[in-house]
Motif scaffolding. Structure first.
Motif, mmCIF file in Angstrom:
data_model
loop_
_atom_site.group_PDB
_atom_site.id
_atom_site.type_symbol
_atom_site.label_atom_id
_atom_site.label_comp_id
_atom_site.label_asym_id
_atom_site.label_seq_id
_atom_site.Cartn_x
_atom_site.Cartn_y
_atom_site.Cartn_z
ATOM 1 N N VAL A 157 0.671 -1.637 3.656
ATOM 2 C CA VAL A 157 1.122 -1.734 2.260
ATOM 3 C C VAL A 157 0.020 -1.242 1.326
ATOM 4 O O VAL A 157 0.279 -0.483 0.380
ATOM 5 C CB VAL A 157 1.518 -3.187 1.924
ATOM 6 C CG1 VAL A 157 1.766 -3.349 0.419
ATOM 7 C CG2 VAL A 157 2.762 -3.589 2.702
ATOM 8 N N LEU A 158 -1.205 -1.628 1.583
ATOM 9 C CA LEU A 158 -2.313 -1.228 0.716
ATOM 10 C C LEU A 158 -2.581 0.270 0.802
ATOM 11 O O LEU A 158 -2.875 0.912 -0.210
ATOM 12 C CB LEU A 158 -3.572 -2.021 1.080
ATOM 13 C CG LEU A 158 -3.472 -3.538 0.854
ATOM 14 C CD1 LEU A 158 -4.756 -4.221 1.313
ATOM 15 C CD2 LEU A 158 -3.187 -3.857 -0.607
ATOM 16 N N THR A 159 -2.490 0.852 1.978
ATOM 17 C CA THR A 159 -2.757 2.289 2.105
ATOM 18 C C THR A 159 -1.670 3.130 1.447
ATOM 19 O O THR A 159 -1.894 4.307 1.154
ATOM 20 C CB THR A 159 -2.885 2.693 3.584
ATOM 21 O OG1 THR A 159 -1.682 2.351 4.289
ATOM 22 C CG2 THR A 159 -4.064 2.013 4.249
ATOM 23 N N ALA A 160 -0.496 2.537 1.180
ATOM 24 C CA ALA A 160 0.606 3.274 0.556
ATOM 25 C C ALA A 160 0.645 3.117 -0.959
ATOM 26 O O ALA A 160 1.564 3.646 -1.598
ATOM 27 C CB ALA A 160 1.940 2.807 1.153
ATOM 28 N N LEU A 161 -0.331 2.441 -1.547
ATOM 29 C CA LEU A 161 -0.326 2.266 -3.000
ATOM 30 C C LEU A 161 -0.432 3.623 -3.692
ATOM 31 O O LEU A 161 -1.239 4.466 -3.294
ATOM 32 C CB LEU A 161 -1.487 1.367 -3.424
ATOM 33 C CG LEU A 161 -1.414 -0.088 -2.938
ATOM 34 C CD1 LEU A 161 -2.709 -0.822 -3.278
ATOM 35 C CD2 LEU A 161 -0.217 -0.809 -3.551
ATOM 36 N N PRO A 162 0.372 3.864 -4.732
ATOM 37 C CA PRO A 162 0.419 5.194 -5.356
ATOM 38 C C PRO A 162 -0.922 5.725 -5.825
ATOM 39 O O PRO A 162 -1.228 6.905 -5.629
ATOM 40 C CB PRO A 162 1.384 4.984 -6.533
ATOM 41 C CG PRO A 162 2.268 3.867 -6.099
ATOM 42 C CD PRO A 162 1.388 2.953 -5.290
ATOM 43 N N CYS A 163 -1.747 4.881 -6.421
ATOM 44 C CA CYS A 163 -2.994 5.398 -6.974
ATOM 45 C C CYS A 163 -4.019 5.739 -5.902
ATOM 46 O O CYS A 163 -5.049 6.360 -6.203
ATOM 47 C CB CYS A 163 -3.587 4.430 -7.993
ATOM 48 S SG CYS A 163 -4.304 2.952 -7.294
ATOM 49 N N LEU A 164 -3.731 5.374 -4.652
ATOM 50 C CA LEU A 164 -4.644 5.694 -3.549
ATOM 51 C C LEU A 164 -4.144 6.869 -2.725
ATOM 52 O O LEU A 164 -4.617 7.088 -1.611
ATOM 53 C CB LEU A 164 -4.818 4.469 -2.644
ATOM 54 C CG LEU A 164 -5.396 3.207 -3.294
ATOM 55 C CD1 LEU A 164 -5.517 2.094 -2.270
ATOM 56 C CD2 LEU A 164 -6.736 3.498 -3.942
ATOM 57 N N SER A 165 -3.218 7.633 -3.279
ATOM 58 C CA SER A 165 -2.621 8.733 -2.517
ATOM 59 C C SER A 165 -3.650 9.793 -2.109
ATOM 60 O O SER A 165 -3.438 10.531 -1.155
ATOM 61 C CB SER A 165 -1.498 9.394 -3.328
ATOM 62 O OG SER A 165 -2.007 9.908 -4.551
ATOM 63 N N GLY A 166 -4.767 9.850 -2.819
ATOM 64 C CA GLY A 166 -5.795 10.824 -2.470
ATOM 65 C C GLY A 166 -6.778 10.339 -1.425
ATOM 66 O O GLY A 166 -7.696 11.080 -1.045
ATOM 67 N N GLU A 167 -6.593 9.100 -0.959
ATOM 68 C CA GLU A 167 -7.493 8.527 0.041
ATOM 69 C C GLU A 167 -6.808 8.491 1.401
ATOM 70 O O GLU A 167 -5.607 8.266 1.494
ATOM 71 C CB GLU A 167 -7.903 7.097 -0.350
ATOM 72 C CG GLU A 167 -8.437 6.942 -1.756
ATOM 73 C CD GLU A 167 -9.851 7.469 -1.916
ATOM 74 O OE1 GLU A 167 -10.455 7.896 -0.906
ATOM 75 O OE2 GLU A 167 -10.347 7.469 -3.058
ATOM 76 N N THR A 168 -7.557 8.670 2.459
ATOM 77 C CA THR A 168 -6.998 8.557 3.812
ATOM 78 C C THR A 168 -6.916 7.083 4.199
ATOM 79 O O THR A 168 -7.677 6.248 3.687
ATOM 80 C CB THR A 168 -7.868 9.291 4.836
ATOM 81 O OG1 THR A 168 -9.138 8.609 4.938
ATOM 82 C CG2 THR A 168 -8.088 10.739 4.442
ATOM 83 N N PRO A 169 -6.018 6.742 5.121
ATOM 84 C CA PRO A 169 -5.961 5.350 5.601
ATOM 85 C C PRO A 169 -7.298 4.877 6.164
ATOM 86 O O PRO A 169 -7.672 3.709 5.989
ATOM 87 C CB PRO A 169 -4.884 5.404 6.684
ATOM 88 C CG PRO A 169 -4.002 6.531 6.277
ATOM 89 C CD PRO A 169 -4.929 7.562 5.685
#
Length: 204
Positions: free
Chosen positions: A131-143
């Protein structure tokens, strides 16, 4: 002339009342030229330091809480679903917030909003890494990068320091706001905060 002080908001990502207060406080800060400083904490950790037991362990309090949060969400005009499980430790989200915002504090509001919306608008479990890795503002970060921030020393340390700071500030629950030397507890104190911003204590 001295710059106006910041509005400091102690919040817990597992608290629906923190979710309710974030938007109105953001607008009040903008209207009055104040900076809104977010301090995500773990309320259970603050209570542990204070020797306070979980208030929702009392059946009557839990029944009222479940009634009130749905009504409050409607009052604030926010989408809301009661998560299952309702009571979780938001330590993963808290670590992530503190680690990710360390080099970009200006983006803290975006991340906080995304976390709250995931948990309370969509009832997604923010204790779940997916859920945390799918947050919109983190779209530029890898899991992998997000997991490293959650597991890393910086997020842990900054969250621990925020808990200690909250305890020292006398936090008794969340949302808890400090403003120009005064403290305000609860989303129902938003009208008083708005009044105080219009009438600073030196003028009251």
């Amino acid at each position: 002339m001295a710059m106006p002080g910041a509005i400091r908001l102690y919040l817990d990502f597992a608290s629906p009342y923190s979710y309710f207060a974030l938007g109105p406080l953001t607008r009040l800060a903008e209207e009055h030229g104040r900076t809104l400083e977010l301090r995500p904490i773990l309320l259970w950790a603050v209570f542990k330091q204070q020797g306070v037991t979980n208030p929702l362990e009392t059946p009557a309090r839990r029944r009222y809480f479940l009634e009130d949060v749905s009504r409050s969400a409607a009052f604030f005009g926010l989408p809301f679903r009661i998560p299952e499980p309702l009571q979780i430790s938001a330590h993963l989200a808290g670590r992530l917030y503190h680690a990710w915002t360390a080099p970009r504090p200006q983006d803290g509001l975006r991340l906080a909003s995304d976390i709250f919306e995931a948990f309370f608008a969509r009832a997604e479990n923010i204790a779940d890494l997916a859920v945390l890795t799918a947050l919109p503002c983190l779209s530029g970060e890898t899991p992998e990068t997000i997991r490293a921030m959650i597991d890393g020393a910086e997020g842990r340390q900054r969250l621990s320091e925020a808990v200690d700071e909250a305890n020292a500030a006398g936090v008794t629950g969340v949302p808890f706001v400090t403003l120009d030397g005064e403290s305000f507890f609860g989303a129902d104190r938003l009208p008083q905060i708005a009044w105080r911003l219009r009438h600073p204590s030196s003028e009251a």
